[in-house]
Design an enzyme around this catalytic site. Sequence first.
Site, PDB file in Angstrom:
ATOM      1  N   LYS A  77      42.192  40.519  37.969  1.00  0.00           N
ATOM      2  CA  LYS A  77      41.020  41.378  37.724  1.00  0.00           C
ATOM      3  C   LYS A  77      41.334  42.876  37.716  1.00  0.00           C
ATOM      4  O   LYS A  77      40.663  43.637  37.030  1.00  0.00           O
ATOM      5  CB  LYS A  77      39.930  41.078  38.756  1.00  0.00           C
ATOM      6  CG  LYS A  77      39.367  39.665  38.622  1.00  0.00           C
ATOM      7  CD  LYS A  77      38.250  39.425  39.611  1.00  0.00           C
ATOM      8  CE  LYS A  77      37.858  37.965  39.637  1.00  0.00           C
ATOM      9  NZ  LYS A  77      36.690  37.723  40.484  1.00  0.00           N
ATOM     10  N   ASP A 133      30.847  40.296  38.356  1.00  0.00           N
ATOM     11  CA  ASP A 133      30.902  39.828  39.749  1.00  0.00           C
ATOM     12  C   ASP A 133      29.921  40.568  40.658  1.00  0.00           C
ATOM     13  O   ASP A 133      29.274  39.963  41.513  1.00  0.00           O
ATOM     14  CB  ASP A 133      32.304  40.028  40.338  1.00  0.00           C
ATOM     15  CG  ASP A 133      33.299  38.991  39.859  1.00  0.00           C
ATOM     16  OD1 ASP A 133      32.883  37.872  39.532  1.00  0.00           O
ATOM     17  OD2 ASP A 133      34.502  39.313  39.831  1.00  0.00           O
TER      18      ASP A 133
END
Length: 309
Positions: A77, A133
């Site tokens: 990420k 997220d």
Amino acid sequence: MLDPQAASLNAATRYCAVYGHPIAHSASPAMQNAGLAALGLNWRYLAFAVHPDRLREAIQGAKVMGFLGLNLTVPHKLLALDLVEELDQSARTWGAVNTIRFEGRDPQGQWRPLREWPDNTGITLRAQGFNTDADAILRSLRHDLAVEPAGTRVLLLGAGGAGRTAALKLASEAVHTLYLVNRTAAKAAAAAEEIRARFPHVQVATGYPAAGQTVDLLLNTTSVGLNPEDALPLDTRQFALARAGAVYDMIYRPAQTPLLQAARTAGCRTANGLGMLLYQGAAALQLWTGQNPPIEVMRDALHKHVDHG
Ligand code: ATR
């Protein structure tokens, strides 16, 4: 037995995928393929084990092969921030990319999702990075625990990638106080510094709340609890679980971690991380398809996968 979905694969089938390392236990394909089927799309969602050294090539490969988009999970990420041509505001704000959408430039110079082109021959392409997220944490806290963070006190365990994103998101929602606890204290201190700089109205402390101080929410973002033999991710001599109104564990397999079991016994409201997985995936599906994601279908598929997968 022939998989009925596989039987309908053909030359017009389009693809999305998740990259991670490891990836074998990902629940995302079950969830996303159920969502795609419910939307009636001839798309499939695949999972690939991609080593971080090969992430750049793997993103390029998917782009030129006409993939619609990607999800990225551990350990990609942060790396992906430097591997996409464009960063959406969400990725800039939270400093991590968990979703990529591939886009092509139309004759007017506008970038449009690749779903709008049946074939990408001759089109200038780019990868745009998003973060779904952070919003998913908030959505799950609201839906699964009825927690509205503004004005609350939160004890957050862990200061890795997930912990940092959660801490920043909660700070942006104007929590009253954040207590940050991490095995490596320097990482909690660094996260606290970042929050103080970006959200100066939020009280941030490293370490457990003082004796007698309660919290509205205890949030576990560490990986402690993934293995059945794991101990609790906190020191209950320093913080008894009965002092927390609600306990959220980002782990979803096992569905009942030792932390959640102990929290239930202590009378806390509890939820595991399945909701977070669901909402980050639903937001990604929306970015790729441009359609409202079929949340309940995706939730059912996730539950089935986690219970039986
Ligand atoms: P993620 O992206 O899922 O947050 P990560 O960045 O590797 O993954 O972070 C893992 C978190 O779990 C960290 O807070 C880590 O603590 P350290 O910063 O001290 O490494 C925490 N963690 C992992 N194993 C742990 C253990 N055995 N005891 C306590 N904390 C642990």
